[in-house]
Design an enzyme around this catalytic site. Structure first.
Site, PDB file in Angstrom:
ATOM      1  N   ASP A 269       0.834  -1.196   0.000  1.00  0.00           N
ATOM      2  CA  ASP A 269       0.000   0.000   0.000  1.00  0.00           C
ATOM      3  C   ASP A 269       0.873   1.252   0.000  1.00  0.00           C
ATOM      4  O   ASP A 269       1.839   1.359   0.769  1.00  0.00           O
ATOM      5  CB  ASP A 269      -0.899   0.013   1.246  1.00  0.00           C
ATOM      6  CG  ASP A 269      -1.762   1.261   1.309  1.00  0.00           C
ATOM      7  OD1 ASP A 269      -2.794   1.298   0.614  1.00  0.00           O
ATOM      8  OD2 ASP A 269      -1.401   2.205   2.038  1.00  0.00           O
TER       9      ASP A 269
ATOM     10  N   TYR B 106       3.010  10.340  -0.548  1.00  0.00           N
ATOM     11  CA  TYR B 106       4.120   9.883   0.295  1.00  0.00           C
ATOM     12  C   TYR B 106       5.451  10.258  -0.364  1.00  0.00           C
ATOM     13  O   TYR B 106       5.828   9.711  -1.398  1.00  0.00           O
ATOM     14  CB  TYR B 106       4.070   8.373   0.522  1.00  0.00           C
ATOM     15  CG  TYR B 106       2.855   7.876   1.265  1.00  0.00           C
ATOM     16  CD1 TYR B 106       2.047   8.739   2.009  1.00  0.00           C
ATOM     17  CD2 TYR B 106       2.509   6.522   1.240  1.00  0.00           C
ATOM     18  CE1 TYR B 106       0.934   8.280   2.688  1.00  0.00           C
ATOM     19  CE2 TYR B 106       1.399   6.051   1.928  1.00  0.00           C
ATOM     20  CZ  TYR B 106       0.607   6.934   2.646  1.00  0.00           C
ATOM     21  OH  TYR B 106      -0.494   6.472   3.318  1.00  0.00           O
TER      22      TYR B 106
ATOM     23  N   GLN C 237     -10.040   2.268   4.446  1.00  0.00           N
ATOM     24  CA  GLN C 237      -8.750   2.254   5.142  1.00  0.00           C
ATOM     25  C   GLN C 237      -8.790   3.254   6.312  1.00  0.00           C
ATOM     26  O   GLN C 237      -8.419   4.416   6.182  1.00  0.00           O
ATOM     27  CB  GLN C 237      -7.598   2.590   4.202  1.00  0.00           C
ATOM     28  CG  GLN C 237      -6.243   2.401   4.863  1.00  0.00           C
ATOM     29  CD  GLN C 237      -5.064   2.595   3.918  1.00  0.00           C
ATOM     30  OE1 GLN C 237      -4.061   3.213   4.292  1.00  0.00           O
ATOM     31  NE2 GLN C 237      -5.152   2.088   2.712  1.00  0.00           N
TER      32      GLN C 237
ATOM     33  N   TRP D  90      -4.762   1.107   9.065  1.00  0.00           N
ATOM     34  CA  TRP D  90      -3.435   1.703   9.159  1.00  0.00           C
ATOM     35  C   TRP D  90      -3.096   2.056  10.608  1.00  0.00           C
ATOM     36  O   TRP D  90      -3.973   2.237  11.430  1.00  0.00           O
ATOM     37  CB  TRP D  90      -3.296   2.916   8.241  1.00  0.00           C
ATOM     38  CG  TRP D  90      -4.133   4.123   8.501  1.00  0.00           C
ATOM     39  CD1 TRP D  90      -5.396   4.367   8.047  1.00  0.00           C
ATOM     40  CD2 TRP D  90      -3.758   5.301   9.250  1.00  0.00           C
ATOM     41  NE1 TRP D  90      -5.835   5.605   8.465  1.00  0.00           N
ATOM     42  CE2 TRP D  90      -4.857   6.197   9.200  1.00  0.00           C
ATOM     43  CE3 TRP D  90      -2.603   5.676   9.948  1.00  0.00           C
ATOM     44  CZ2 TRP D  90      -4.825   7.447   9.826  1.00  0.00           C
ATOM     45  CZ3 TRP D  90      -2.582   6.919  10.569  1.00  0.00           C
ATOM     46  CH2 TRP D  90      -3.678   7.780  10.509  1.00  0.00           C
TER      47      TRP D  90
ATOM     48  N   PRO E 184      -1.827   0.105  12.989  1.00  0.00           N
ATOM     49  CA  PRO E 184      -2.287  -0.865  13.994  1.00  0.00           C
ATOM     50  C   PRO E 184      -1.356  -0.965  15.195  1.00  0.00           C
ATOM     51  O   PRO E 184      -1.756  -1.470  16.243  1.00  0.00           O
ATOM     52  CB  PRO E 184      -2.318  -2.187  13.211  1.00  0.00           C
ATOM     53  CG  PRO E 184      -1.282  -2.008  12.149  1.00  0.00           C
ATOM     54  CD  PRO E 184      -1.402  -0.562  11.742  1.00  0.00           C
TER      55      PRO E 184
ATOM     56  N   LYS F 111       8.465  -0.280  22.695  1.00  0.00           N
ATOM     57  CA  LYS F 111       9.856   0.189  22.609  1.00  0.00           C
ATOM     58  C   LYS F 111      10.082   1.542  23.288  1.00  0.00           C
ATOM     59  O   LYS F 111      11.220   1.926  23.547  1.00  0.00           O
ATOM     60  CB  LYS F 111      10.302   0.269  21.150  1.00  0.00           C
ATOM     61  CG  LYS F 111       9.680   1.395  20.367  1.00  0.00           C
ATOM     62  CD  LYS F 111      10.261   1.525  18.955  1.00  0.00           C
ATOM     63  CE  LYS F 111       9.807   0.417  18.051  1.00  0.00           C
ATOM     64  NZ  LYS F 111      10.241   0.638  16.654  1.00  0.00           N
TER      65      LYS F 111
END
Length: 313
Positions: free
Chosen positions: A49, A54, A172, A200, A202, A211
Site C-alpha cells: 500500500d 508519500y 482504510q 493503518w 495498527p 519500545k
C-alpha cells in the site's frame, strides 16, 4: 501467512500488508527498504500500500523500481489520491483523479493498480463527480477496484447509494488497541455492505511494540527519534499512554507473543478487517510482524488488554 478476501472484490490479500507512509523513499535508506520488501515476499506478504503524496511521489517511485521484474500477478498493489502534490494539484475532481492516476502508474511502472483509494473525503468536489471519475479509471483498465480512506459511515453510504458507478470495496481507517473509533459506525456499515477494511497504524506508530519507555528519550533507531518520521506521533508519546502500554508487556509474555504480534492479532480478530498495514525500517520487523497472521487471542487476553488500556481509551 494467512489470506483474506478484500470485501466484495476478487482480491485475496495477506493479513499483514506492507505500507510506505513516512518510510520508503523518505525516511528509510534504499537498501534497507528493498530488504524489507524482499522479506515481505519471503514471509508471504502479497499486499503493498502506498500513496502519491508519500514523499511527493518518492514512495511510489521506490516501489516501482523495487517491484520491477516481479510477476505482476504475484502481488496486490494499492495507491491513493487526494492530498496536495503541488500548489494546484489536490482533491478528488475528475481532472485531478485522471491526472494523478497517470502520474502514479508512471512512477509505479505498471499499467494498472489493483486498488485506487480516495485518501480522504473531498468536500469541495461533488461526490457524483468523484465516483464517476473513479468508475472511468476502472473501465479504462487503470485500476481494478476503488476504495476509500478515513471516510465516515455517512460518506461511505452516500457513495454506495449512487447509481451506475463502481462500488467501493475497501475502507482504510486508522485502527488499533489505542484508537477504536471505526468500531462505532464504520465497521458495522462495512460488515453490512461487504466492504473490507485495510487498517493503518495498527501499532500506533510503533508505540504498541513497547519500545518507548515513559520519561526516557526514544531509541536512536526508532521512528520517534527520526526527524522525517517522528513528527506525526502526537498523543501516542504522552506519558499516560506509554504508562498504560507498559501494562501490556506481561500480557504478551504470558501469551508467548511479542508486543507487535499481540497488537496486530488484536486488530485481525475483527472479521471485517482484511489486512493490517505495517511500516517497517528493518526486515526483522517485517518477519516479526508477519508472525501475527493466524494468531487467535483468547477472551482472557482480550479482557486483560482492555483493562490495561482503560485509563487512556
Amino acid at each position: 501467512m494467512e489470506y483474506r478476501q478484500l470485501g466484495g472484490s476478487d482480491l485475496t490479500v495477506s493479513e499483514i500488508s506492507l505500507g510506505s507512509w513516512l518510510t520508503y523513499g523518505v525516511g528509510v535508506e534504499a537498501d534497507a527498504a528493498r530488504a524489507c520488501v524482499e522479506k515481505a515476499f519471503d514471509v508471504g506478504i502479497n499486499f503493498f500500500d502506498t500513496a502519491n503524496v508519500y514523499g511527493r511521489g518518492a514512495a511510489e517511485e521506490f516501489l516501482g523500481e523495487t517491484l520491477a521484474g516481479t510477476d505482476r500477478s504475484a502481488y496486490v498493489l494499492a495507491t491513493k489520491v487526494f492530498f496536495p502534490m503541488s500548489r494546484k494539484d489536490r482533491g478528488l475532481s475528475a481532472v485531478q483523479i485522471h491526472k494523478q492516476i497517470e502520474a502514479s502508474l508512471t512512477r509505479l511502472r505498471t499499467d494498472y493498480v489493483d486498488l485506487y483509494q480516495c485518501h480522504r473525503y473531498d468536500r469541495d468536489t461533488p461526490l457524483e463527480e468523484t465516483m464517476q471519475a473513479l468508475t472511468d479509471v476502472v473501465r479504462e483498465g487503470k485500476a481494478r477496484y476503488v476504495g476509500i480512506s478515513e471516510w465516515n459511515a455517512h460518506q461511505i453510504k452516500a457513495a454506495l447509494d449512487l447509481p451506475g458507478v463502481e462500488r467501493i470495496v475497501s475502507s482504510q481507517p486508522q485502527y488499533s488497541m489505542l484508537w477504536r473509533k471505526p468500531e462505532k459506525e464504520v465497521f458495522p456499515l462495512c460488515e453490512q455492505e461487504g466492504i473490507g477494511n485495510i487498517v493503518w497504524s495498527p501499532l500506533a506508530q510503533g508505540v504498541l511494540t513497547g519500545k518507548y519507555d515513559p520519561g526516557t528519550p526514544p531509541p536512536e533507531d526508532s521512528r520517534a527519534a527520526s526527524k522525517s518520521m517522528g513528527q506525526d506521533m502526537g498523543r501516542w508519546r504522552d506519558v499516560d499512554v506509554l504508562d498504560a502500554v507498559q501494562h501490556l508487556k506481561p500480557i504478551a509474555e504470558e501469551a508467548r507473543l511479542t508486543m507487535a504480534q499481540m497488537a496486530l492479532a488484536w486488530v485481525l480478530r475483527q472479521p471485517v478487517v482484511s489486512s493490517a498495514i505495517i511500516g517497517a525500517s528493518r526486515p526483522e520487523q517485517v518477519e516479526d510482524n508477519a508472525a501475527a497472521s493466524g494468531v487467535k487471542l483468547s477472551d482472557d487476553v482480550l479482557k486483560a488488554i482492555d483493562e490495561a488500556l482503560a485509563p487512556v481509551l
